[in-house]
Scaffold this motif. Structure first.
Motif, PDB file in Angstrom:
ATOM      1  N   SER A 143       0.835  -1.211   0.000  1.00 12.49           N
ATOM      2  CA  SER A 143       0.000   0.000   0.000  1.00 12.49           C
ATOM      3  C   SER A 143       0.871   1.262   0.000  1.00 12.49           C
ATOM      4  O   SER A 143       0.365   2.363  -0.221  1.00 12.49           O
ATOM      5  N   ILE A 144       2.166   1.103   0.209  1.00 15.51           N
ATOM      6  CA  ILE A 144       3.091   2.241   0.202  1.00 15.51           C
ATOM      7  C   ILE A 144       3.499   2.529  -1.234  1.00 15.51           C
ATOM      8  O   ILE A 144       3.899   1.636  -1.979  1.00 15.51           O
ATOM      9  N   GLY A 145       3.402   3.801  -1.605  1.00 16.33           N
ATOM     10  CA  GLY A 145       3.830   4.231  -2.937  1.00 16.33           C
ATOM     11  C   GLY A 145       4.998   5.188  -2.894  1.00 16.33           C
ATOM     12  O   GLY A 145       5.597   5.497  -3.919  1.00 16.33           O
ATOM     13  N   ALA A 146       5.327   5.681  -1.701  1.00 16.75           N
ATOM     14  CA  ALA A 146       6.413   6.658  -1.590  1.00 16.75           C
ATOM     15  C   ALA A 146       7.106   6.562  -0.246  1.00 16.75           C
ATOM     16  O   ALA A 146       6.466   6.358   0.784  1.00 16.75           O
ATOM     17  N   HIS A 147       8.413   6.705  -0.297  1.00 17.60           N
ATOM     18  CA  HIS A 147       9.240   6.818   0.900  1.00 17.60           C
ATOM     19  C   HIS A 147      10.020   8.116   0.776  1.00 17.60           C
ATOM     20  O   HIS A 147      10.462   8.482  -0.313  1.00 17.60           O
ATOM     21  N   GLN A 148      10.198   8.780   1.873  1.00 14.76           N
ATOM     22  CA  GLN A 148      11.080   9.944   1.903  1.00 14.76           C
ATOM     23  C   GLN A 148      12.079   9.698   3.023  1.00 14.76           C
ATOM     24  O   GLN A 148      11.695   9.309   4.139  1.00 14.76           O
ATOM     25  N   ILE A 149      13.342   9.943   2.734  1.00 17.09           N
ATOM     26  CA  ILE A 149      14.397   9.693   3.702  1.00 17.09           C
ATOM     27  C   ILE A 149      15.244  10.944   3.871  1.00 17.09           C
ATOM     28  O   ILE A 149      15.601  11.599   2.891  1.00 17.09           O
ATOM     29  N   PHE A 150      15.541  11.252   5.127  1.00 16.00           N
ATOM     30  CA  PHE A 150      16.502  12.303   5.441  1.00 16.00           C
ATOM     31  C   PHE A 150      17.622  11.651   6.235  1.00 16.00           C
ATOM     32  O   PHE A 150      17.376  10.920   7.190  1.00 16.00           O
ATOM     33  N   LEU A 151      18.857  11.935   5.830  1.00 19.16           N
ATOM     34  CA  LEU A 151      20.029  11.444   6.538  1.00 19.16           C
ATOM     35  C   LEU A 151      20.853  12.640   6.974  1.00 19.16           C
ATOM     36  O   LEU A 151      21.264  13.455   6.143  1.00 19.16           O
ATOM     37  N   GLY A 152      21.076  12.752   8.271  1.00 20.13           N
ATOM     38  CA  GLY A 152      21.952  13.794   8.797  1.00 20.13           C
ATOM     39  C   GLY A 152      23.337  13.223   8.988  1.00 20.13           C
ATOM     40  O   GLY A 152      23.497  12.150   9.565  1.00 20.13           O
ATOM     41  N   GLN A 153      24.344  13.934   8.500  1.00 24.40           N
ATOM     42  CA  GLN A 153      25.731  13.484   8.553  1.00 24.40           C
ATOM     43  C   GLN A 153      26.575  14.542   9.246  1.00 24.40           C
ATOM     44  O   GLN A 153      26.369  15.739   9.033  1.00 24.40           O
ATOM     45  N   VAL A 154      27.522  14.124  10.049  1.00 23.83           N
ATOM     46  CA  VAL A 154      28.412  15.058  10.741  1.00 23.83           C
ATOM     47  C   VAL A 154      29.399  15.638   9.732  1.00 23.83           C
ATOM     48  O   VAL A 154      30.095  14.900   9.034  1.00 23.83           O
ATOM     49  N   ARG A 155      29.417  16.974   9.672  1.00 25.14           N
ATOM     50  CA  ARG A 155      30.313  17.702   8.767  1.00 25.14           C
ATOM     51  C   ARG A 155      31.638  18.007   9.454  1.00 25.14           C
ATOM     52  O   ARG A 155      31.676  18.241  10.655  1.00 25.14           O
ATOM     53  N   GLY A 156      32.681  18.101   8.657  1.00 27.13           N
ATOM     54  CA  GLY A 156      33.994  18.502   9.151  1.00 27.13           C
ATOM     55  C   GLY A 156      34.173  20.002   8.986  1.00 27.13           C
ATOM     56  O   GLY A 156      35.090  20.446   8.295  1.00 27.13           O
ATOM     57  N   ASP A 157      33.276  20.773   9.622  1.00 26.27           N
ATOM     58  CA  ASP A 157      33.332  22.236   9.510  1.00 26.27           C
ATOM     59  C   ASP A 157      34.633  22.791  10.059  1.00 26.27           C
ATOM     60  O   ASP A 157      35.231  22.226  10.971  1.00 26.27           O
TER      61      ASP A 157
END
Length: 147
Positions: free
Chosen positions: A32-46
């Protein structure tokens, strides 16, 4: 507050890429799922004042964060026609290049999954008592400002 169980969003250390792949794979039987949305947070080397971030050490007021996340979750399920929502946030040490946040929303159509994912990320950053201490290449540290 609803009678639904409060889900633990916290994991120790970075979010492993294999865990993300497994999470996506587990949804293939949910037709029944037609869409997934993913957010990935990554640690930056600021670079900050001539120093480079090598890691972030995450801490939280866990009980309060979980209660607030439960309210946000219930709010978003009431606002969007979601099939499911999964959230994982790191605690402890996460090195630059590693993942510290995984948000995964699913629905029958892309608009709801996309909007809910964006909103939950903003609300996590703005409402949950989670803090990050930036660790620098010169062995100093400072508390990170949420942006």
């Amino acid at each position: 507050m609803s009678d639904k169980k409060i889900k633990n969003i916290f994991i120790q250390g970075p979010v492993p890429p294999s865990f993300i792949a497994e999470s996506i794979g587990k949804h293939s039987s949910r037709t029944s799922i037609g869409a997934h949305q993913i957010f990935l947070g990554q640690v930056r080397g600021d670079e900050v004042s001539g120093k480079v971030v090598t890691a972030i050490e995450y801490t939280a007021f866990e009980d309060l964060a979980l209660e607030k996340m439960h309210v946000i979750r219930e709010d978003l399920f009431g606002k969007y026609p979601l099939t499911c929502m999964h959230i994982y946030h790191s605690l402890g040490l996460v090195k630059t290049g590693e993942l510290c946040l995984f948000v995964f929303t699913s629905s029958a159509h892309r608009e709801a999954a996309t909007q809910a994912c964006a909103e939950v990320v903003e609300r996590i950053k703005g409402e949950l008592p989670i803090w990050g201490k930036e660790l620098f290449d010169d062995s100093t540290h400072q508390w990170k400002e949420n942006k």
